[in-house]
Design a protein around this motif. Structure first.
Motif, PDB file in Angstrom:
ATOM      1  N   LYS A  11       3.123   8.358  -3.194  1.00 39.08           N
ATOM      2  CA  LYS A  11       4.007   8.857  -2.131  1.00 39.08           C
ATOM      3  C   LYS A  11       4.508   7.733  -1.229  1.00 39.08           C
ATOM      4  CE  LYS A  11       1.921  13.389  -2.119  1.00 39.08           C
ATOM      5  NZ  LYS A  11       0.635  13.375  -2.755  1.00 39.08           N
ATOM      6  N   ASN A  12       3.662   6.750  -0.966  1.00 39.39           N
ATOM      7  CA  ASN A  12       4.094   5.624  -0.133  1.00 39.39           C
ATOM      8  C   ASN A  12       5.211   4.853  -0.805  1.00 39.39           C
ATOM      9  OD1 ASN A  12       2.280   6.068   1.938  1.00 39.39           O
ATOM     10  ND2 ASN A  12       0.686   4.895   0.926  1.00 39.39           N
ATOM     11  N   TRP A  13       5.094   4.642  -2.101  1.00 37.77           N
ATOM     12  CA  TRP A  13       6.129   3.910  -2.821  1.00 37.77           C
ATOM     13  C   TRP A  13       7.431   4.700  -2.800  1.00 37.77           C
ATOM     14  CZ3 TRP A  13       9.391   4.543  -6.925  1.00 37.77           C
ATOM     15  CH2 TRP A  13      10.037   3.396  -7.370  1.00 37.77           C
ATOM     16  N   ILE A  14       7.359   6.001  -2.978  1.00 37.77           N
ATOM     17  CA  ILE A  14       8.569   6.838  -2.975  1.00 37.77           C
ATOM     18  C   ILE A  14       9.270   6.750  -1.619  1.00 37.77           C
ATOM     19  CG2 ILE A  14       9.430   9.213  -3.075  1.00 37.77           C
ATOM     20  CD1 ILE A  14       7.221   9.757  -5.158  1.00 37.77           C
ATOM     21  N   LEU A  58       9.581  10.829   8.539  1.00 37.01           N
ATOM     22  CA  LEU A  58       8.372  10.011   8.405  1.00 37.01           C
ATOM     23  C   LEU A  58       7.274  10.457   9.367  1.00 37.01           C
ATOM     24  CD1 LEU A  58       9.936   6.496   7.847  1.00 37.01           C
ATOM     25  CD2 LEU A  58       8.769   7.926   6.171  1.00 37.01           C
ATOM     26  N   VAL A  59       7.640  10.853  10.566  1.00 37.42           N
ATOM     27  CA  VAL A  59       6.634  11.334  11.527  1.00 37.42           C
ATOM     28  C   VAL A  59       5.995  12.621  11.016  1.00 37.42           C
ATOM     29  CG1 VAL A  59       6.341  12.337  13.827  1.00 37.42           C
ATOM     30  CG2 VAL A  59       7.585  10.200  13.546  1.00 37.42           C
ATOM     31  N   ILE A  60       6.800  13.529  10.519  1.00 37.15           N
ATOM     32  CA  ILE A  60       6.256  14.790   9.989  1.00 37.15           C
ATOM     33  C   ILE A  60       5.335  14.518   8.802  1.00 37.15           C
ATOM     34  CG2 ILE A  60       6.869  16.928   8.791  1.00 37.15           C
ATOM     35  CD1 ILE A  60       9.390  16.995  10.620  1.00 37.15           C
ATOM     36  N   LEU A  61       5.762  13.642   7.887  1.00 35.57           N
ATOM     37  CA  LEU A  61       4.926  13.315   6.732  1.00 35.57           C
ATOM     38  C   LEU A  61       3.628  12.637   7.167  1.00 35.57           C
ATOM     39  CD1 LEU A  61       7.624  12.071   4.209  1.00 35.57           C
ATOM     40  CD2 LEU A  61       6.414  14.261   4.205  1.00 35.57           C
ATOM     41  N   SER A  62       3.700  11.786   8.188  1.00 35.69           N
ATOM     42  CA  SER A  62       2.497  11.137   8.700  1.00 35.69           C
ATOM     43  C   SER A  62       1.542  12.158   9.319  1.00 35.69           C
ATOM     44  CB  SER A  62       2.853  10.086   9.745  1.00 35.69           C
ATOM     45  OG  SER A  62       3.589   9.055   9.166  1.00 35.69           O
ATOM     46  N   MET A  63       2.097  13.108  10.065  1.00 34.29           N
ATOM     47  CA  MET A  63       1.257  14.137  10.688  1.00 34.29           C
ATOM     48  C   MET A  63       0.583  15.002   9.638  1.00 34.29           C
ATOM     49  SD  MET A  63       3.439  15.211  14.130  1.00 34.29           S
ATOM     50  CE  MET A  63       4.029  16.648  13.351  1.00 34.29           C
ATOM     51  N   LEU A  64       1.248  15.219   8.528  1.00 29.07           N
ATOM     52  CA  LEU A  64       0.673  16.023   7.451  1.00 29.07           C
ATOM     53  C   LEU A  64      -0.310  15.220   6.599  1.00 29.07           C
ATOM     54  CD1 LEU A  64       3.876  17.922   6.273  1.00 29.07           C
ATOM     55  CD2 LEU A  64       1.980  18.830   7.622  1.00 29.07           C
ATOM     56  N   LYS A  73      -8.125   5.421  -2.388  1.00 27.78           N
ATOM     57  CA  LYS A  73      -7.842   6.588  -3.209  1.00 27.78           C
ATOM     58  C   LYS A  73      -7.875   7.819  -2.315  1.00 27.78           C
ATOM     59  CE  LYS A  73      -9.388   8.948  -7.342  1.00 27.78           C
ATOM     60  NZ  LYS A  73     -10.384   8.984  -8.416  1.00 27.78           N
ATOM     61  N   GLY A  74      -6.929   8.709  -2.497  1.00 29.56           N
ATOM     62  CA  GLY A  74      -6.892   9.928  -1.686  1.00 29.56           C
ATOM     63  C   GLY A  74      -6.297   9.666  -0.313  1.00 29.56           C
ATOM     64  N   TYR A  75      -6.657  10.492   0.652  1.00 29.18           N
ATOM     65  CA  TYR A  75      -6.056  10.401   1.973  1.00 29.18           C
ATOM     66  C   TYR A  75      -7.001   9.912   3.051  1.00 29.18           C
ATOM     67  CZ  TYR A  75      -2.237  12.858  -0.147  1.00 29.18           C
ATOM     68  OH  TYR A  75      -1.195  13.192  -0.964  1.00 29.18           O
ATOM     69  N   GLY A  76      -8.257   9.761   2.740  1.00 31.91           N
ATOM     70  CA  GLY A  76      -9.207   9.305   3.744  1.00 31.91           C
ATOM     71  C   GLY A  76      -9.444   7.809   3.646  1.00 31.91           C
TER      72      GLY A  76
END
Length: 88
Positions: A11-14, A58-64, A73-76
């Motif tokens: 997702k970061n690359w996209i 980007l703010v909304i995606l960061s908040m999510l 790996k993952g989100y943590g």
């Protein structure tokens, strides 16, 4: 050789790719306009609107939690990063 399947799963690359495509598109339009091939200019209001929209997304995606650290790996945070007392 570039492994596009892997890149499009990150997702970061996209997000970075999308931002870069928008910048390149703006540069191409500005270049074509300066050579006289097209007659279109971004006004300050248009640039501000595009920037505001991109920032909001980007703010909304960061908040999510979708924009994440690409080194883990993952989100943590990684187990190693959780034990840091200060950045390495």
């Amino acid at each position: 050789m570039i492994n596009w399947k892997v890149r499009f799963k990150n997702k970061n690359w996209i997000l970075a790719f999308f931002a870069q495509v928008m910048i390149v598109a703006e540069m191409i339009i500005a270049g074509l306009n300066s050579t006289g091939l097209i007659h279109f200019q971004f006004t300050g209001a248009m640039q501000n609107s595009i920037l505001t929209f991109a920032n909001a997304v980007l703010v909304i995606l960061s908040m999510l939690g979708i924009v994440q650290d690409p080194t883990t790996k993952g989100y943590g945070d990684s187990e190693r990063a959780l034990k840091y007392e200060e950045p390495k």
